[in-house]
Design a protein around this motif. Sequence first.
Motif, PDB file in Angstrom:
ATOM      1  N   GLY A 126       0.813  -1.210   0.000  1.00 42.02           N
ATOM      2  CA  GLY A 126       0.000   0.000   0.000  1.00 42.02           C
ATOM      3  C   GLY A 126       0.840   1.250   0.000  1.00 42.02           C
ATOM      4  O   GLY A 126       2.026   1.223   0.339  1.00 42.02           O
ATOM      5  N   ILE A 127       0.222   2.365  -0.382  1.00 40.56           N
ATOM      6  CA  ILE A 127       0.970   3.625  -0.261  1.00 40.56           C
ATOM      7  C   ILE A 127       0.584   4.346   1.025  1.00 40.56           C
ATOM      8  O   ILE A 127       1.111   5.397   1.330  1.00 40.56           O
ATOM      9  N   HIS A 128      -0.359   3.775   1.782  1.00 41.30           N
ATOM     10  CA  HIS A 128      -0.756   4.488   3.000  1.00 41.30           C
ATOM     11  C   HIS A 128       0.333   4.351   4.077  1.00 41.30           C
ATOM     12  O   HIS A 128       1.211   3.477   4.011  1.00 41.30           O
ATOM     13  N   THR A 129       0.247   5.221   5.050  1.00 37.60           N
ATOM     14  CA  THR A 129       1.318   5.363   6.040  1.00 37.60           C
ATOM     15  C   THR A 129       1.596   4.065   6.791  1.00 37.60           C
ATOM     16  O   THR A 129       2.748   3.670   6.969  1.00 37.60           O
ATOM     17  N   LEU A 130       0.521   3.401   7.224  1.00 37.27           N
ATOM     18  CA  LEU A 130       0.758   2.187   8.011  1.00 37.27           C
ATOM     19  C   LEU A 130       1.461   1.120   7.176  1.00 37.27           C
ATOM     20  O   LEU A 130       2.350   0.412   7.667  1.00 37.27           O
ATOM     21  N   SER A 131       1.066   0.991   5.922  1.00 35.67           N
ATOM     22  CA  SER A 131       1.712  -0.018   5.082  1.00 35.67           C
ATOM     23  C   SER A 131       3.190   0.315   4.888  1.00 35.67           C
ATOM     24  O   SER A 131       4.047  -0.568   4.875  1.00 35.67           O
ATOM     25  N   GLN A 132       3.469   1.604   4.761  1.00 40.41           N
ATOM     26  CA  GLN A 132       4.877   1.997   4.591  1.00 40.41           C
ATOM     27  C   GLN A 132       5.677   1.729   5.867  1.00 40.41           C
ATOM     28  O   GLN A 132       6.802   1.238   5.817  1.00 40.41           O
ATOM     29  N   ARG A 133       5.034   2.021   7.004  1.00 39.16           N
ATOM     30  CA  ARG A 133       5.738   1.761   8.277  1.00 39.16           C
ATOM     31  C   ARG A 133       5.989   0.267   8.459  1.00 39.16           C
ATOM     32  O   ARG A 133       7.068  -0.148   8.867  1.00 39.16           O
ATOM     33  N   ALA A 134       4.944  -0.522   8.166  1.00 37.85           N
ATOM     34  CA  ALA A 134       5.099  -1.978   8.325  1.00 37.85           C
ATOM     35  C   ALA A 134       6.195  -2.485   7.400  1.00 37.85           C
ATOM     36  O   ALA A 134       7.034  -3.315   7.791  1.00 37.85           O
ATOM     37  N   THR A 135       6.202  -1.962   6.166  1.00 36.67           N
ATOM     38  CA  THR A 135       7.224  -2.389   5.199  1.00 36.67           C
ATOM     39  C   THR A 135       8.622  -1.986   5.676  1.00 36.67           C
ATOM     40  O   THR A 135       9.574  -2.776   5.607  1.00 36.67           O
ATOM     41  N   ASP A 136       8.731  -0.762   6.189  1.00 35.38           N
ATOM     42  CA  ASP A 136      10.043  -0.303   6.686  1.00 35.38           C
ATOM     43  C   ASP A 136      10.529  -1.198   7.821  1.00 35.38           C
ATOM     44  O   ASP A 136      11.712  -1.558   7.893  1.00 35.38           O
TER      45      ASP A 136
END
Length: 415
Positions: free
Chosen positions: A66-76
């Motif tokens: 996802g491009i949403h914030t939580l998806s980016q945080r989880a990916t990071d």
Amino acid sequence: MTVVAISKQKGLDVERVRADFPVLNQKISGHPLVYLDNGASTQKPSHVIDTIKYFYEHDNSNVHRGIHTLSQRATDRFEGARKTVQHFINAESEAEIIFTSGTTESINLVAHSFVRSSFAAGDEVLISAMEHHSNIVPWQLLEQQIGLKLKVIPINDKGELIYEEFEKLLSEKTKLLAITQLSNALGTITPLKKMIDAAHAVGAKVLVDGAQAIAHAEVDVQALDCDFYAFSGHKIFSPTGVGVLYGKRALLDAMPPYKGGGDMIKVVSFSGTEFNELPYKFEAGTPNIAGVVGLAAGLDYVSEIGINVIAEYEHELLEYATEKMLAIEGLRIIGTAAEKASIISFEIDGIHASDLGTLLDSQGVAIRVGHHCAMPVMEFFGVSATTRASLAFYNNKADIDALVAAVNKAVSMLR
Ligand code: PMP
């Protein structure tokens, strides 16, 4: 993280370590818990528990999607964990770190991708007689399915691998050596580097089962020069359901995917599907994201204390435990290799292991009885089961004294 359990000069402060593991602070049947079943699974420090809780409370989402914030945080956090693993085992690149569900899946990945796609009937896989079932059965399945030949390096009465026999079994037909670094049933440490070099000299690849070793010894996959290295999170103070396969990049690149699904592809079309790059090619479907995040927390915790500090402490504790256990009348230690770590498997004359285990549990002492998923080892030593005490760095001499007292009491009740 507040790991303050060491001073590099003074060694490990075990009481401070123990305070990091909340599960240890409880009673079983009115007795303080003495947890000596670390070979089966280890306990988790607050740092791991809190990290997982924080992840679910703040960052939880799917990864790479996802491009949403939580998806980016989880990916990071997920990809950050890959770097943590890379550094922990000193892999050259994070692309060489594949997340799996554990050692068993990591070995099966090598069996069903690397071996199945590139071995021919008659090619030989060499294992030792002290392997866990997860490093035996996958090769037996491939014996039936593709006709490879499984050869077994024998062990001696101390539970040591017989190196000369290994050398005799090695030939140009050997395509893979799949070997444990530390036997879960005996505690034997194998002469890994020497074996890897000898296997490479005949052109074989080497897969190391690091399930037990990872929490007890420094692992440097580049120094070892192994081709694959497998381990599980739950054996190193991290969650269950997550593990790692390290593989040399060139090998992983050439291997076909092992499972198909989301995330392991670049483009899917009915006219042909293009697979993703490493490491994603081997990570089909939604991974155990919180588990991976927890694994990084577990490895950080161990790194903060220092694996060599841990190994040194455990070595002393094993010597103390061995001496105390041998003083128990009729007790025989199974597995007395010169190079040993963290495990004491034993039997006592005339006493059934499961009766002993039950009586120890009633005194708060958690040990494992059974064949330890190494039935050929039991067969070799002529026993159906052993009682196994397996140590971690949060165990102390008081735990050993409690074990010895509990065994003595159980023996007096059973005889
Ligand atoms: N190899 C060894 C030496 C083990 O001790 C174990 C776990 N007991 C395994 C492999 C399998 O690990 P897991 O069940 O975590 O996949």
